[in-house]
Design an enzyme around this catalytic site. Structure first.
Site, PDB file in Angstrom:
ATOM      1  N   SER A  66       0.643  -1.241   0.106  1.00 44.68           N
ATOM      2  CA  SER A  66      -0.006   0.087   0.105  1.00 44.68           C
ATOM      3  C   SER A  66       0.675   1.226  -0.077  1.00 44.68           C
ATOM      4  CB  SER A  66      -0.712  -0.166   0.990  1.00 44.68           C
ATOM      5  OG  SER A  66      -1.716   1.015   1.326  1.00 44.68           O
ATOM      6  N   ASP A 281      -3.175   6.222  -3.155  1.00 41.90           N
ATOM      7  CA  ASP A 281      -1.932   5.836  -2.375  1.00 41.90           C
ATOM      8  C   ASP A 281      -1.384   4.636  -3.370  1.00 41.90           C
ATOM      9  OD1 ASP A 281      -3.735   3.405  -2.079  1.00 41.90           O
ATOM     10  OD2 ASP A 281      -3.016   3.361  -0.209  1.00 41.90           O
ATOM     11  N   ASP A 283      -1.339   1.475  -3.964  1.00 48.12           N
ATOM     12  CA  ASP A 283      -2.047   0.372  -4.567  1.00 48.12           C
ATOM     13  C   ASP A 283      -3.732   0.902  -4.499  1.00 48.12           C
ATOM     14  OD1 ASP A 283      -2.861   0.587  -1.677  1.00 48.12           O
ATOM     15  OD2 ASP A 283      -3.420  -1.489  -1.554  1.00 48.12           O
ATOM     16  N   ASP A 285      -6.168   2.103  -3.042  1.00 48.78           N
ATOM     17  CA  ASP A 285      -7.509   2.047  -2.402  1.00 48.78           C
ATOM     18  C   ASP A 285      -7.628   3.179  -1.374  1.00 48.78           C
ATOM     19  OD1 ASP A 285      -5.409   1.592  -0.651  1.00 48.78           O
ATOM     20  OD2 ASP A 285      -6.365  -0.613   0.018  1.00 48.78           O
ATOM     21  N   GLU A 376     -12.421   6.058   6.406  1.00 41.35           N
ATOM     22  CA  GLU A 376     -11.472   6.488   7.418  1.00 41.35           C
ATOM     23  C   GLU A 376     -10.903   7.901   6.976  1.00 41.35           C
ATOM     24  OE1 GLU A 376      -9.220   2.726   9.359  1.00 41.35           O
ATOM     25  OE2 GLU A 376      -8.406   3.293   7.485  1.00 41.35           O
ATOM     26  N   ASN A 378      -8.195   8.931   6.665  1.00 49.17           N
ATOM     27  CA  ASN A 378      -7.006   8.782   5.650  1.00 49.17           C
ATOM     28  C   ASN A 378      -7.380   8.580   4.247  1.00 49.17           C
ATOM     29  OD1 ASN A 378      -7.467   6.125   5.422  1.00 49.17           O
ATOM     30  ND2 ASN A 378      -6.074   5.560   7.094  1.00 49.17           N
ATOM     31  N   GLY A 504      -1.775  -1.136  14.637  1.00 48.12           N
ATOM     32  CA  GLY A 504      -1.920  -2.423  14.402  1.00 48.12           C
ATOM     33  C   GLY A 504      -0.901  -2.790  13.108  1.00 48.12           C
ATOM     34  N   ARG A 510      -0.194   5.196  18.674  1.00 42.54           N
ATOM     35  CA  ARG A 510      -0.264   6.613  18.090  1.00 42.54           C
ATOM     36  C   ARG A 510      -1.377   7.271  19.245  1.00 42.54           C
ATOM     37  NH1 ARG A 510       1.704   5.469  13.552  1.00 42.54           N
ATOM     38  NH2 ARG A 510       1.205   3.421  12.324  1.00 42.54           N
TER      39      ARG A 510
HETATM   40  C1  16G Z   1      -3.811  -0.581   7.725  1.00 43.91           C
HETATM   41  C2  16G Z   1      -5.511  -0.312   7.220  1.00 43.91           C
HETATM   42  C3  16G Z   1      -5.871   1.044   7.232  1.00 43.91           C
HETATM   43  C4  16G Z   1      -5.566   1.702   8.697  1.00 43.91           C
HETATM   44  C5  16G Z   1      -4.115   1.375   8.890  1.00 43.91           C
HETATM   45  C6  16G Z   1      -3.817   1.940  10.519  1.00 43.91           C
HETATM   46  C7  16G Z   1      -6.685  -1.792   5.623  1.00 43.91           C
HETATM   47  C8  16G Z   1      -6.963  -2.381   4.352  1.00 43.91           C
HETATM   48  N1  16G Z   1      -5.581  -0.854   6.019  1.00 43.91           N
HETATM   49  O1  16G Z   1      -2.827   0.111   6.668  1.00 43.91           O
HETATM   50  O2  16G Z   1      -7.237   1.057   7.040  1.00 43.91           O
HETATM   51  O3  16G Z   1      -5.964   3.090   8.512  1.00 43.91           O
HETATM   52  O4  16G Z   1      -3.756   0.292   8.928  1.00 43.91           O
HETATM   53  O5  16G Z   1      -2.645   1.706  10.799  1.00 43.91           O
HETATM   54  O6  16G Z   1      -7.447  -1.944   6.607  1.00 43.91           O
HETATM   55  P1  16G Z   1      -2.204   1.709  12.398  1.00 43.91           P
HETATM   56  O7  16G Z   1      -2.772   0.726  12.999  1.00 43.91           O
HETATM   57  O8  16G Z   1      -0.843   1.359  12.265  1.00 43.91           O
HETATM   58  O9  16G Z   1      -2.383   3.117  12.888  1.00 43.91           O
HETATM   59 ZN    ZN Z   2      -3.498   1.313   0.260  1.00 43.90          ZN
END
Ligand code: 16G
Ligand code: ZN
Length: 533
Positions: A66, A281, A283, A285, A376, A378, A504, A510
């Protein structure tokens, strides 16, 4: 175990690095691309088992990282309706990826097969694709070995966007049914979305060109193909950052994540007042929009703005259609700007709920709604029409031409939206269609509400596992008393809001804060980060 007889031989070609442990996180496995070969090979095995557990329905595998740096890569599984892998399988993925030896690997696979009562006689069917990353071809070869090891009927879709792969999976599994989603080909994808877009904008003024920052990723060639298929003055695009060949360029100083995080235009784009800009971004999405005003000040229209635009348009159509029983709702995460949430609740008067970060969580909440819009902040999101909403629309009998027009537009919007997952190209067409129908510039769209100043910080801690949350990640339950400290800091600041959540996808915590003024917001963010550290 006869069914796993070939696994050891194939696995020997893709040994697991001894010193690394892998975890299937929010969006699959994601880390430095050069370490992922064994994991991607094993995802091939798991995809086959997943397909067998679904009586041979088609499972998708996408190799992408991504918005992350070009040297990273990742892999995720796509379930039969084009949605993210069912959560109960994530643990299997992590266990299988971390088996230290071939014997352990076979044992881990056998455990999955037993736990899911998998019928070995079912031929597994899997489709797969990758983004433009240089590590992609090697990882794809590893995946192909994993698929071959279990005799999978496998088809490659080559280099495509993540949402295209999700679309193909849904099409393949719904073909020939009442829920048929479309043709599982590139032509089918472009024809479906371009066609629905043209139905919505026909007869409106031709829009000026849209400038697209494609993050030097797979979105660049794909969106050019989309525009060629639409072949219409209603879709004039100019692609920037479309170099998928030069090493090091992917997501570098550009793309939706860069623009959202830095609140500034990407490299290589000078914003002319009055023009429309968006960024995908790596990929494709995610999407965010932006523009410069007459003072050349940068303005961002992020996922919250896109979601409110779509929700407003849907709500207005539902009212105009005069159909009882249709109800639009909005799903956000805690990152949604507080003023967007107030706008949805107080001005649009639509129900809104919060979900945990990660598309799968928002998607599941939106599925509970009649017509659910989810984004989201983002820029990752889409809208879902529930079976109940579709049935209501189907049964509707318009009394006036205006009602008929509104119902036709609701159908066209449903066709234009990629219901399997957030899709930058589909979302872009939805936004462009709504703007064309309303005759709005980006500045007019932006007038709905003003974002509160916000700040997102990353805090590196010794052990992020001690950070536990509830209430859609807005409240900490551990470590003890930290939430009380956050609450006390928030209470001091007008319109203050802050939360702490473990990432995650990274080994970090964060901190998000917002407040009525920039100074208060920053002070709050740093004070909360100080309490976390
Ligand atoms: C992943 C998620 C995105 C989320 C991000 C949070 C998908 C396809 N992608 O990239 O939606 O905003 O994680 O990242 O679900 P974080 O947990 O590191 O803040
Ligand atoms: Zn992406």
């Amino acid at each position: 175990m006869a069914r796993f007889a070939s696994v050891a031989e194939y696995s020997a070609k893709h040994p697991k690095p001894a010193d690394i442990s892998f975890a299937y996180g929010t969006a699959g496995f994601r880390t430095v691309g050069s370490t992922l070969e064994s994991t991607v090979f094993r995802v091939g095995l798991l995809a086959a088992l997943r397909s067998q557990s679904k009586q041979g329905r088609v499972i998708g595998v996408m190799i992408t990282a991504s918005h992350n740096p070009e040297c990273d890569n990742g892999v995720k599984l796509v379930d039969p309706m084009g949605e993210m892998l069912q959560q109960s399988w994530e643990g299997y993925c992590t266990r299988v990826a971390n088996a230290a030896t071939s014997d352990e690997l076979v044992a881990a696979l056998a455990e999955v097969a037993e736990a899911e009562a998998i019928d070995a006689a079912v031929t597994p069917r899997v489709v797969y694709a990758r983004d433009t990353r240089p590590s992609g071809p090697l990882l794809q070869a590893a995946l192909e070995d994993g698929l071959a090891a279990l005799g999978t009927d496998a088809v490659s879709f080559g280099v495509v966007t993540t949402p295209q792969l999700h679309y193909y999976v849904r099409c393949l599994n719904t073909a020939g049914t009442a829920a048929a989603y479309g043709e599982p080909t590139a032509e089918g994808y472009f024809a479906k979305y371009a066609g629905a877009y043209l139905r919505l904008v026909e007869g409106k003024q031709h829009p000026s060109p849209l400038h697209i920052d494609a993050a030097n990723g797979v979105g660049a060639p794909e969106v050019r193909k989309l525009a060629a298929v639409a072949a219409s003055p209603y879709l004039q695009i100019e692609v920037h950052n479309g170099d998928t060949e030069t090493p090091g360029k992917l997501n570098s100083g550009c793309g939706a994540d860069y623009v959202k995080s830095n609140q500034r235009a990407p490299a290589g784009m000078v914003l002319a007042p009055g023009s429309r800009y968006c960024s995908f971004d790596g990929d494709a999405d995610r999407i965010v929009y932006y523009y410069a005003d007459e003072h050349s000040t940068f303005h961002l229209l992020d996922g919250d703005k896109i979601s409110t635009l779509i929700a407003t348009y849907l709500r207005d159509l539902v009212v105009a259609a005069g159909v009882e029983g249709l109800q639009v709702g909005v799903v956000q995460t805690a990152y949604a700007n507080g003023n967007s949430t107030s706008y949805i609740k107080d001005t649009l008067r639509l129900p809104t709920v919060f979900a945990k970060t990660g598309v799968k969580h928002l998607h599941h909440e939106a599925e509970q709604m009649n017509i659910g819009v989810y984004f989201e902040a983002n820029g990752h999101g889409t809208a879902l029409f529930s079976p109940a909403a579709v049935a209501t629309l189907r049964a509707a009998t318009p009394q006036t031409p205006a009602q008929q027009d509104a119902i036709g537009r609701l159908w066209a919007l449903r066709d234009l939206i990629n219901e399997s997952v957030g899709d930058a190209m589909s979302d872009m067409l939805v936004v462009e269609a709504v703007l064309a129908c309303k005759g709005w510039t980006l500045a007019q769209w932006d007038e709905a509400y003003t974002d509160l100043p916000s700040r997102l910080l990353k805090v590196i801690v010794q052990d992020r596992a001690i950070f536990k949350t509830t209430n859609a990640e807005q409240t900490l339950t551990s470590p003890p008393h930290l939430q009380d400290t956050v609450d006390a800091l928030v209470a001091r600041v007008p319109r203050g809001r802050a939360f702490v959540r473990p990432s995650g996808t990274e080994d970090a915590v964060r901190v998000y804060a917002e407040a009525a003024t920039r100074a208060d917001c920053d002070q709050l963010a740093y004070a909360v980060a100080g309490a976390v550290f």
